[in-house]
Write a protein that holds these residues in place. Structure first.
Motif, short mmCIF file in Angstrom:
data_model
loop_
_atom_site.label_atom_id
_atom_site.label_comp_id
_atom_site.label_asym_id
_atom_site.label_seq_id
_atom_site.Cartn_x
_atom_site.Cartn_y
_atom_site.Cartn_z
N ILE A 111 0.83 -1.16 0.08
CA ILE A 111 -0.04 0.03 0.07
C ILE A 111 1.04 1.25 0.04
O ILE A 111 1.31 1.46 1.22
CB ILE A 111 -0.92 0.05 1.11
CG1 ILE A 111 -1.70 -1.35 1.26
CG2 ILE A 111 -1.61 1.30 1.15
CD1 ILE A 111 -2.56 -1.32 2.67
N ASP A 112 1.17 1.78 -1.30
CA ASP A 112 2.05 3.03 -1.26
C ASP A 112 1.08 4.34 -1.45
O ASP A 112 0.17 4.44 -2.11
CB ASP A 112 2.53 2.93 -2.59
CG ASP A 112 3.72 4.00 -2.83
OD1 ASP A 112 3.20 5.16 -2.74
OD2 ASP A 112 4.87 3.81 -3.08
N PHE A 113 1.44 5.08 -0.21
CA PHE A 113 0.78 6.40 -0.27
C PHE A 113 1.61 7.45 -0.30
O PHE A 113 2.48 8.01 0.77
CB PHE A 113 0.20 6.41 1.16
CG PHE A 113 -0.69 7.69 1.35
CD1 PHE A 113 -1.59 8.17 1.01
CD2 PHE A 113 -0.27 8.60 2.48
CE1 PHE A 113 -2.16 9.39 1.25
CE2 PHE A 113 -0.65 9.82 2.78
CZ PHE A 113 -1.84 10.08 2.22
N GLY A 114 1.68 7.97 -1.55
CA GLY A 114 2.56 9.17 -1.91
C GLY A 114 4.09 9.03 -1.58
O GLY A 114 4.68 9.77 -1.14
N GLY A 115 4.45 7.49 -1.78
CA GLY A 115 5.79 7.18 -1.52
C GLY A 115 6.14 6.76 -0.12
O GLY A 115 7.20 6.17 0.20
N THR A 116 5.09 6.66 0.55
CA THR A 116 5.23 5.99 1.96
C THR A 116 4.61 4.62 2.03
O THR A 116 3.44 4.39 1.47
CB THR A 116 4.81 6.83 3.14
OG1 THR A 116 5.38 8.13 3.17
CG2 THR A 116 4.82 6.31 4.41
N GLU A 117 5.46 3.48 2.16
CA GLU A 117 4.67 2.27 2.31
C GLU A 117 4.12 2.13 3.54
O GLU A 117 4.82 2.34 4.76
CB GLU A 117 5.91 1.27 1.86
CG GLU A 117 5.54 -0.20 2.19
CD GLU A 117 4.22 -0.34 1.09
OE1 GLU A 117 3.54 -1.04 1.83
OE2 GLU A 117 4.58 -0.37 0.16
N LEU A 118 2.76 1.69 3.46
CA LEU A 118 2.02 1.61 4.64
C LEU A 118 1.99 0.11 5.41
O LEU A 118 1.60 0.03 6.59
CB LEU A 118 0.47 2.09 4.29
CG LEU A 118 0.26 3.48 3.87
CD1 LEU A 118 -1.10 3.70 3.74
CD2 LEU A 118 1.07 4.40 4.79
N VAL A 119 2.31 -0.88 4.50
CA VAL A 119 2.41 -2.14 5.08
C VAL A 119 3.66 -2.11 5.89
O VAL A 119 4.71 -2.13 5.44
CB VAL A 119 2.48 -3.08 3.80
CG1 VAL A 119 2.67 -4.68 4.52
CG2 VAL A 119 1.38 -3.18 3.13
N GLY A 120 3.70 -2.57 7.27
CA GLY A 120 4.65 -2.56 8.00
C GLY A 120 4.95 -1.59 8.63
O GLY A 120 6.20 -1.15 9.31
N LEU A 121 4.14 -0.29 8.52
CA LEU A 121 4.63 1.03 9.04
C LEU A 121 4.44 0.88 10.33
O LEU A 121 3.49 0.30 11.15
CB LEU A 121 3.70 2.17 8.48
CG LEU A 121 4.34 3.63 8.77
CD1 LEU A 121 5.45 4.00 8.08
CD2 LEU A 121 3.09 4.31 8.41
N PRO A 122 5.40 1.51 11.31
CA PRO A 122 5.51 1.41 12.61
C PRO A 122 3.89 2.00 13.24
O PRO A 122 3.64 2.95 12.62
CB PRO A 122 6.42 2.25 13.27
CG PRO A 122 7.49 1.98 12.09
CD PRO A 122 6.73 1.99 10.83
N ALA A 123 3.68 1.47 14.05
CA ALA A 123 2.24 2.15 14.98
C ALA A 123 2.18 3.57 15.24
O ALA A 123 1.11 4.19 14.84
CB ALA A 123 1.95 1.39 16.27
N ASP A 124 3.42 4.11 15.66
CA ASP A 124 3.20 5.69 16.06
C ASP A 124 3.21 6.35 14.76
O ASP A 124 2.60 7.42 14.74
CB ASP A 124 4.53 5.95 16.60
CG ASP A 124 5.88 5.51 16.01
OD1 ASP A 124 6.06 4.72 15.15
OD2 ASP A 124 6.89 6.06 16.55
N ARG A 125 4.09 5.97 13.67
CA ARG A 125 4.02 6.99 12.16
C ARG A 125 2.48 6.60 11.76
O ARG A 125 1.93 7.34 10.98
CB ARG A 125 4.96 6.09 11.40
CG ARG A 125 6.50 6.47 11.87
CD ARG A 125 7.65 6.25 10.97
NE ARG A 125 7.24 7.15 9.56
CZ ARG A 125 8.18 6.95 8.57
NH1 ARG A 125 8.98 5.75 8.47
NH2 ARG A 125 7.52 7.54 7.42
N TYR A 126 2.07 5.34 11.85
CA TYR A 126 0.54 5.40 11.57
C TYR A 126 -0.52 5.91 11.96
O TYR A 126 -1.16 6.73 11.38
CB TYR A 126 0.33 3.57 11.51
CG TYR A 126 -0.49 2.98 10.29
CD1 TYR A 126 -1.35 3.99 9.53
CD2 TYR A 126 -0.09 1.69 9.71
CE1 TYR A 126 -1.92 3.33 8.23
CE2 TYR A 126 -0.67 1.32 8.48
CZ TYR A 126 -1.65 2.20 7.92
OH TYR A 126 -1.97 1.48 6.59
#
Length: 727
Positions: A111-126
């Protein structure tokens, strides 16, 4: 040196290198085979979903609600995701939000959101992203809003959390947002609780919360499912307007193809957790390729539907997502399926305009569905015409019926406040006839229906059944007639006892009336299941073990158990998918003709009433605004309220003309505690004049059986055109 967030990110990636490598391989395969997921050269892509797969563990059972899904969203675009319940639409949205239910996890894809990969993104950044850059409008505003907190606090919360605003600044921003989404007197509403607002107002609050931090992407999950057609149109137009003004992108999740046709730029059709077809909205509707999409479109009852024809319905039910079939998941329900469809899963085929489909036997271009027809789909046999009444006396006569009940507090001069639910309603229902009641929520339809079957006692007027007034009867006098007056309730899940098996539920009314012994009652229950198209094995199941469509069939079977003469069906298909809805409507159509039932069908869906009813009554704030035959009310609409409701019905055709400005019903329904003087509709009517405020219009005859309560009807009475023309 890396910053602390970057160090945590590197540590996470190193611990999950295998998952990242698998994800990258999925991305390569997706870019090779899925044209719509490729990044545009101008960098306008804001969200790219590639080969996304999700699983949910429920004890020993693993469900796969999303499998290998690839979709894309551009800046300023609305992507519609459509399909039946259980197709994976909402779970895809929740995966993007990082809000999968307990036991759920992404097992593959990107899941690419504007260059940021959301799959595996740390909880605080999410958490920093969620609500700030990506927001969601949930389906049920009543459960999504905290009932213990005031509206202002809930709308201001994202502003305080993500932007660090002070309490006063956040409250001012909340008032600004409520005004932006069209809530009147926003400063006063800030201190209200959710239960003090109507459904439409609560949905607007949900939109205000989603827009609080001006996100780049808004995911609207069935934002109008529980709303009336007029409020639905307002909410969807509001979302379109805000998307355009604020430069947002939107994912619109729904099962309503009419909503998709009017409001989506591109469409993704999902079935059994997979993408069946995608493409630009005009191309997908005019050149439908996948058999499932074609079947969905063909199942929709339209305002031009021939009432003599049965609706097309998709046979069977969606598959169990805990198992992964080898072939096409739609094959068991597809009339065109071959051995190959059952054995091999079709890949996504890409056409020149980016239109994709996963079907071994796509619909031929010359046979695609156009307008309201479905030439590629065989129609069932034509239903017989409604039987002519063999008696001169109406089976059911409603005379000046009224219902008021007290509410807390007192009004002007200390008078007791009352809700005027139904006021002066009169109509007849002949033997074998179906009378349809339409109108917005809160107009008194359900209250009227409950009085017809003697569940509520009116405060004025009477209900006459087979020549006898049941209104003033004692419980003892009413008992032998109750079996002849039955009701099919709106929510089959709550109207069926969850502790009883279906067999016991169907035997219960027979036992109460002392009909037969247990063996005979069981035989009757089995016969009833056959009448509504269910196997006898359902007798041993509990309600929660059945699908929504199956429960609705059981509700109809229970209502028919005592061979009633009158059936009142209150929103019988409002909570069902379009395919299941067609099955239930065909069943009701057949049953009412075969048994010569006198039926009253209550619905806010005008297409449903158009298909089932012989005559129609349009209610507004407790009163009848217009009555007549189906052809008269729909073909020669006289009341501005009826015309507004019809204009708000979304057609499943992107080429259909949009309703003219001013034709739709706008604004909120006034309070039934203090209805407007004169004509009750005047506060929302584009034709209202001084006479509308001063004098309440009577229900006057226009032509034949067509009547309207309006000082300025859209069609003139045949007998007195000069008088009305002079007004």
């Amino acid at each position: 040196m890396f910053s602390e967030p970057d160090e945590r990110r590197l540590k996470y990636v190193s611990q999950n290198r295998r998952m990242v490598e698998e994800m990258e391989s999925h991305i390569v395969r997706a870019s090779d085979g899925f044209e719509n997921a490729r990044e545009p050269a101008d960098g306008s892509r804001v969200l790219t979903i590639r080969n996304l797969s999700v699983e949910i563990r429920r004890g020993d059972r693993i469900v796969h609600p999303v499998s290998d899904v690839s979709l894309a969203l551009d800046r300023g675009e609305t992507l519609g995701i459509v399909g039946e319940t259980g197709s994976g639409k909402s779970m895809t949205g929740l995966a993007v939000m990082g809000m999968l239910p307990a036991g759920g996890r992404v097992t593959g894809g990107s899941i690419d959101f504007g260059g940021t990969e959301l799959v595996g993104l740390p909880a605080d950044r999410y958490r920093a992203l969620r609500g700030n850059d990506i927001a969601m409008v949930f389906q049920d505003s009543m459960t999504a809003l905290n009932p213990t907190r005031r509206i202002g606090e809930q709308v201001a919360e994202p502003v305080r959390l993500h932007q660090g605003a002070s309490k006063q600044a956040a409250r001012a921003r909340a008032a600004e947002l409520l005004d932006l989404v069209g809530i009147p007197k926003p400063l006063e509403r800030l201190d209200d609780h959710p239960h003090q607002l109507s459904g439409g107002m609560r949905q607007r609050v949900m939109i205000a919360m989603a827009l609080a931090c001006e996100p780049r992407v808004v995911i609207a999950d069935e934002p109008t499912t529980a709303l009336d057609v007029s409020i639905q149109a307002e909410i969807l137009d509001l979302l379109d307007d805000l998307r355009s003004r604020l430069g947002m992108s939107m994912i619109l999740i729904t099962h309503d193809m009419g909503v998709i046709a009017r409001h989506a730029d591109r469409v993704g059709v999902m079935y059994a957790g997979r993408v069946a077809e995608t493409g630009p909205t005009p191309a997908l509707f005019s050149h439908t390729r996948h058999r499932y999409t074609h079947a969905l479109l063909s199942s929709i009852p339209s305002l031009t539907q021939d009432r003599r024809e049965q609706l097309f319905s998709i046979p069977g039910t969606p598959p169990d997502l805990s198992a992964s079939p080898a072939g096409c998941p739609f094959a068991p329900r597809c009339a065109a399926a071959t051995d190959r469809c059952h054995e091999e899963r079709p890949p996504l085929s890409v056409e020149e305009d980016g239109h994709t489909h996963a079907c071994w036997h796509p619909v031929a271009t010359a046979a695609v569905r156009t307008g309201s027809g479905a030439s590629a789909v065989a129609r069932p046999a034509v239903s017989p015409e409604a039987p002519a009444a063999r008696e001169t006396m109406p089976r059911l006569r409603i005379v000046d019926l009224g219902l008021e009940y007290p509410v807390g507090g007192r009004g002007f001069l200390g008078r007791r406040r009352t809700v005027k639910a139904v006021s002066g309603v009169s109509f007849d229902v002949a033997p074998g006839e179906t009378f349809g009641l339409v109108g917005e929520s809160g107009c008194g339809k359900s209250s009227l229906g409950r009085m017809l079957v003697a569940l509520n006692r009116p405060t004025s007027g009477e209900v006459i059944f087979d020549g006898a007034s049941v209104t003033g009867m004692s419980a003892r006098e009413l008992a032998p007639r109750r079996s002849q007056l039955q009701m099919m309730f709106q929510d089959s899940n709550s109207s069926l006892d969850p502790r009883m098996r279906i067999g016991a539920i169907l035997r219960e009314p027979l036992a109460i009336q002392g009909i037969g012994r247990r063996a005979a009652r069981t035989a009757r229950a089995r016969e009833l299941l056959g009448d509504v198209g269910l196997p006898s094995g359902v007798l041993e199941r509990y309600p929660h073990e059945l699908s929504g469509g199956q429960r609705q069939r059981v509700g109809l079977a229970r209502a028919l158990a005592l061979d009633p003469k009158v059936l009142v069906a209150d929103e019988p298909v409002s909570a069902l998918d379009v395919s299941i809805r067609s099955q239930i409507l065909n069943l009701m159509h057949r049953v009412q003709r075969e048994r010569e039932l006198s039926s009253v069908v209550i619905s806010h869906d005008l297409a449903v009433v158009r298909y089932l009813a012989d005559r129609v009554g349009v209610m507004y704030l407790g009163k009848l605004m217009e009555t007549g035959t189906t052809e008269e009310v729909y073909g020669s609409t006289a009341h501005p309220y009826t015309a507004g409701l019809l204009a708000a019905v979304p057609e499943a055709d992107p080429a259909a003309p949009r309703p003219r400005s001013g034709t739709r019903v706008r604004g909120e329904l006034p309070s039934p505690i203090d209805p407007p003087s004169g004509c009750r509709f005047r506060t929302r009517c584009p034709l209202a004049t001084e006479v509308c405020a001063a004098t309440e219009p009577a229900l006057a005859t226009l032509t034949g059986t067509h009547k309207a309560a309006c000082h300025h009807p859209l069609r003139l009475p045949a007998a007195q055109p000069e008088e009305l023309s002079a007004r």
